[in-house]
Enzyme design. Structure first.
Site, PDB file in Angstrom:
ATOM      1  N   SER A 259       0.852  -1.193   0.000  1.00  0.00           N
ATOM      2  CA  SER A 259       0.000   0.000   0.000  1.00  0.00           C
ATOM      3  C   SER A 259       0.885   1.240   0.000  1.00  0.00           C
ATOM      4  CB  SER A 259      -0.863  -0.027   1.273  1.00  0.00           C
ATOM      5  OG  SER A 259      -1.431   1.229   1.550  1.00  0.00           O
TER       6      SER A 259
ATOM      7  N   TYR B 174      -3.704  -0.643  10.003  1.00  0.00           N
ATOM      8  CA  TYR B 174      -3.486  -0.816   8.559  1.00  0.00           C
ATOM      9  C   TYR B 174      -2.061  -0.388   8.199  1.00  0.00           C
ATOM     10  CZ  TYR B 174      -4.567  -0.735   3.536  1.00  0.00           C
ATOM     11  OH  TYR B 174      -4.578  -0.977   2.188  1.00  0.00           O
TER      12      TYR B 174
HETATM   13  P1  NAP Z   1     -11.959  -4.857  -1.062  1.00  0.00           P
HETATM   14  O1  NAP Z   1     -12.792  -4.619  -2.275  1.00  0.00           O
HETATM   15  O2  NAP Z   1     -12.506  -4.538   0.282  1.00  0.00           O
HETATM   16  O3  NAP Z   1     -11.413  -6.349  -1.102  1.00  0.00           O
HETATM   17  C1  NAP Z   1     -10.819  -6.973   0.003  1.00  0.00           C
HETATM   18  C2  NAP Z   1     -10.836  -8.455  -0.220  1.00  0.00           C
HETATM   19  O4  NAP Z   1     -10.323  -9.126   0.946  1.00  0.00           O
HETATM   20  C3  NAP Z   1     -12.253  -8.978  -0.429  1.00  0.00           C
HETATM   21  O5  NAP Z   1     -12.239 -10.035  -1.345  1.00  0.00           O
HETATM   22  C4  NAP Z   1     -12.608  -9.466   0.952  1.00  0.00           C
HETATM   23  O6  NAP Z   1     -13.642 -10.406   0.982  1.00  0.00           O
HETATM   24  C5  NAP Z   1     -11.294 -10.090   1.354  1.00  0.00           C
HETATM   25  N1  NAP Z   1     -11.278 -10.342   2.788  1.00  0.00           N
HETATM   26  C6  NAP Z   1     -11.467  -9.464   3.779  1.00  0.00           C
HETATM   27  N2  NAP Z   1     -11.478 -10.096   4.964  1.00  0.00           N
HETATM   28  C7  NAP Z   1     -11.307 -11.419   4.701  1.00  0.00           C
HETATM   29  C8  NAP Z   1     -11.244 -12.580   5.502  1.00  0.00           C
HETATM   30  N3  NAP Z   1     -11.371 -12.532   6.833  1.00  0.00           N
HETATM   31  N4  NAP Z   1     -11.056 -13.767   4.895  1.00  0.00           N
HETATM   32  C9  NAP Z   1     -10.959 -13.853   3.547  1.00  0.00           C
HETATM   33  N5  NAP Z   1     -11.003 -12.793   2.740  1.00  0.00           N
HETATM   34  C10 NAP Z   1     -11.186 -11.579   3.310  1.00  0.00           C
HETATM   35  O7  NAP Z   1     -10.659  -3.971  -1.148  1.00  0.00           O
HETATM   36  P2  NAP Z   1      -9.490  -3.914  -2.222  1.00  0.00           P
HETATM   37  O8  NAP Z   1      -9.181  -2.479  -2.379  1.00  0.00           O
HETATM   38  O9  NAP Z   1      -9.763  -4.740  -3.403  1.00  0.00           O
HETATM   39  O10 NAP Z   1      -8.314  -4.553  -1.352  1.00  0.00           O
HETATM   40  C11 NAP Z   1      -7.490  -5.606  -1.803  1.00  0.00           C
HETATM   41  C12 NAP Z   1      -6.110  -5.421  -1.212  1.00  0.00           C
HETATM   42  O11 NAP Z   1      -5.549  -4.239  -1.743  1.00  0.00           O
HETATM   43  C13 NAP Z   1      -6.087  -5.247   0.302  1.00  0.00           C
HETATM   44  O12 NAP Z   1      -4.973  -5.904   0.840  1.00  0.00           O
HETATM   45  C14 NAP Z   1      -5.957  -3.748   0.458  1.00  0.00           C
HETATM   46  O13 NAP Z   1      -5.374  -3.399   1.675  1.00  0.00           O
HETATM   47  C15 NAP Z   1      -5.054  -3.441  -0.710  1.00  0.00           C
HETATM   48  N6  NAP Z   1      -5.015  -2.042  -1.138  1.00  0.00           N
HETATM   49  C16 NAP Z   1      -6.121  -1.419  -1.624  1.00  0.00           C
HETATM   50  C17 NAP Z   1      -6.014  -0.104  -2.045  1.00  0.00           C
HETATM   51  C18 NAP Z   1      -7.173   0.665  -2.615  1.00  0.00           C
HETATM   52  O14 NAP Z   1      -7.015   1.862  -2.894  1.00  0.00           O
HETATM   53  N7  NAP Z   1      -8.313   0.072  -2.839  1.00  0.00           N
HETATM   54  C19 NAP Z   1      -4.801   0.562  -1.962  1.00  0.00           C
HETATM   55  C20 NAP Z   1      -3.701  -0.108  -1.460  1.00  0.00           C
HETATM   56  C21 NAP Z   1      -3.824  -1.420  -1.064  1.00  0.00           C
HETATM   57  P3  NAP Z   1     -15.149  -9.906   1.299  1.00  0.00           P
HETATM   58  O15 NAP Z   1     -15.656  -9.261   0.049  1.00  0.00           O
HETATM   59  O16 NAP Z   1     -15.848 -11.131   1.676  1.00  0.00           O
HETATM   60  O17 NAP Z   1     -15.047  -8.917   2.426  1.00  0.00           O
END
Ligand code: NAP
Length: 253
Positions: free
Chosen positions: A145, A158
Site C-alpha cells: 500500500s 493498517y
Molecule cells: P476490497 O474490495 O474490500 O477487497 C478486500 C478483499 O479481501 C475482499 O475479497 C474481501 O472479501 C477479502 N477479505 C477481507 N477479509 C477477509 C477474511 N477474513 N477472509 C478472507 N477474505 C477476506 O478492497 P481492495 O481495495 O480490493 O483490497 C485488496 C487489497 O488491496 C487489500 O490488501 C488492500 O489493503 C489493498 N489495497 C487497496 C487499495 C485501494 O485503494 N483500494 C490501496 C492499497 C492497497 P469480502 O468481500 O468477503 O469482504
C-alpha cells in the site's frame, strides 16, 4: 523480445480476496495470461469465476476466512489437488479499520493484523514449502500500500500491517530466492474499491486525494494487471524483494 516470457500457460495461481476489487482484477489478468486460478475468500466469487472463464482460464473456488490460520493448509492442499500445484500466490485479501489513534481499539488492531499480516505470512510459508517440495520455484506477490511508505491518518493497524508487508516481502526474498521463489510486492495507490468507499464518499477527502494524484484519477482494478502478470511470469525471474508502485504517480509527488 520474445513475449512468451510473460505467458502463464500451465501455471496455477492462488489469489486471496478474489471476489471483488483488486483481487478480482488480478485474477482476471492472470487468467488472461494463461494461468489456472484458485479463488480464495469468504464471499462466493461468482462474478470472478465468470470473468476468469471469459478470459480463457480455469477457476477453482476455495471458501476460507483468513481471519484465522485454520484454513491455510486446506488452501494449499485443495489447490494442488484441483489444479496440480502451486506456482503463484497473490496475497491480496486485506481489511482496513478507521479511527483516531487515540481511540483505536485492540479489536480493530487484531482483526487487521490477523488478515493483512499474520495469515499473509503463514500462507506464504505454506506455499513456499509446496514450491520447494515441487522443486519448481514460484512467485509470491504481496499486496502492499502507499501506507507501506507513509504514515497515513486514522488507520494505525493498517499502516502497521502494510509497513510490515514490505519488510516481510524482503525477508521472504532473502530466504527463498535460493529456491527459485520470487517474493515481491505491488503497492497500489488509491483505487476505486470497497476499501476506499468511505474516502470517495467524503467530498473533501476525495478532492484532496484526486488533487495529489498526478494521473488525475482513481485507479481501476484492471490497472494492476500488468504488474501482476510481470511479477507472476518468467519475465521477473531475477526480480527479488522489490515493490512495484502502481499509483498514478502518488509517491513521486
Ligand atoms: P476490497 O474490495 O474490500 O477487497 C478486500 C478483499 O479481501 C475482499 O475479497 C474481501 O472479501 C477479502 N477479505 C477481507 N477479509 C477477509 C477474511 N477474513 N477472509 C478472507 N477474505 C477476506 O478492497 P481492495 O481495495 O480490493 O483490497 C485488496 C487489497 O488491496 C487489500 O490488501 C488492500 O489493503 C489493498 N489495497 C487497496 C487499495 C485501494 O485503494 N483500494 C490501496 C492499497 C492497497 P469480502 O468481500 O468477503 O469482504
Amino acid at each position: 523480445m520474445n513475449l512468451s516470457m510473460f505467458s502463464l500457460e500451465g501455471k496455477t495461481a492462488i489469489v486471496t480476496g478474489a471476489n471483488t476489487g483488486l483481487g478480482q482484477g488480478i485474477a482476471v489478468a492472470l487468467a488472461g495470461a494463461g494461468a489456472s486460478l484458485a479463488l480464495v475468500g469468504r464471499s462466493a466469487p461468482d462474478e470472478t469465476v465468470e470473468l476468469v472463464q471469459k478470459a480463457g482460464g480455469k477457476a477453482h473456488v476455495i471458501m476460507a476466512d483468513l481471519g484465522s490460520l485454520d484454513p491455510l493448509d486446506r488452501i494449499i492442499e485443495e489447490t494442488k489437488e484441483a489444479l496440480g500445484g502451486v506456482d503463484i500466490l497473490v496475497n491480496n485479501a486485506g481489511i482496513i479499520k478507521r479511527n483516531d489513534a487515540i481511540d483505536f481499539t485492540v479489536e480493530d488492531w487484531d482483526s487487521v493484523m490477523n488478515i493483512n499480516l499474520r495469515s499473509l505470512f503463514f500462507l506464504s510459508q505454506k506455499a513456499a514449502r509446496a514450491m520447494i517440495e515441487a522443486g519448481t520455484g514460484g512467485k509470491i506477490i504481496n499486496i502492499a500500500s502507499m501506507l507501506s511508505f507513509q504514515g497515513g491518518v486514522r488507520v494505525p493497524s493498517y499502516t502497521a500491517s502494510k509497513s510490515g508487508v514490505l519488510g516481510l516481502t524482503r525477508l521472504m526474498a532473502n530466504e527463498w530466492a535460493r529456491y527459485g521463489i520470487n517474493a515481491n510486492a505491488i503497492a497500489p495507490g488509491y483505487f476505486a474499491t470497497n476499501n476506499t468507499d468511505a474516502l470517495r464518499a467524503d467530498e473533501k477527502r476525495n478532492t484532496e486525494i484526486l488533487g495529489r494524484i498526478p494521473a488525475g484519477r482513481w485507479g481501476q482494478p484492471s490497472d494492476l494487471g500488468g504488474a501482476a502478470v510481470f511479477l507472476s511470469s518468467a519475465a521477473s525471474d531475477y526480480v527479488h524483494g522489490t515493490v512495484v508502485a502502481v499509483d498514478g504517480g502518488w509517491l513521486a509527488r
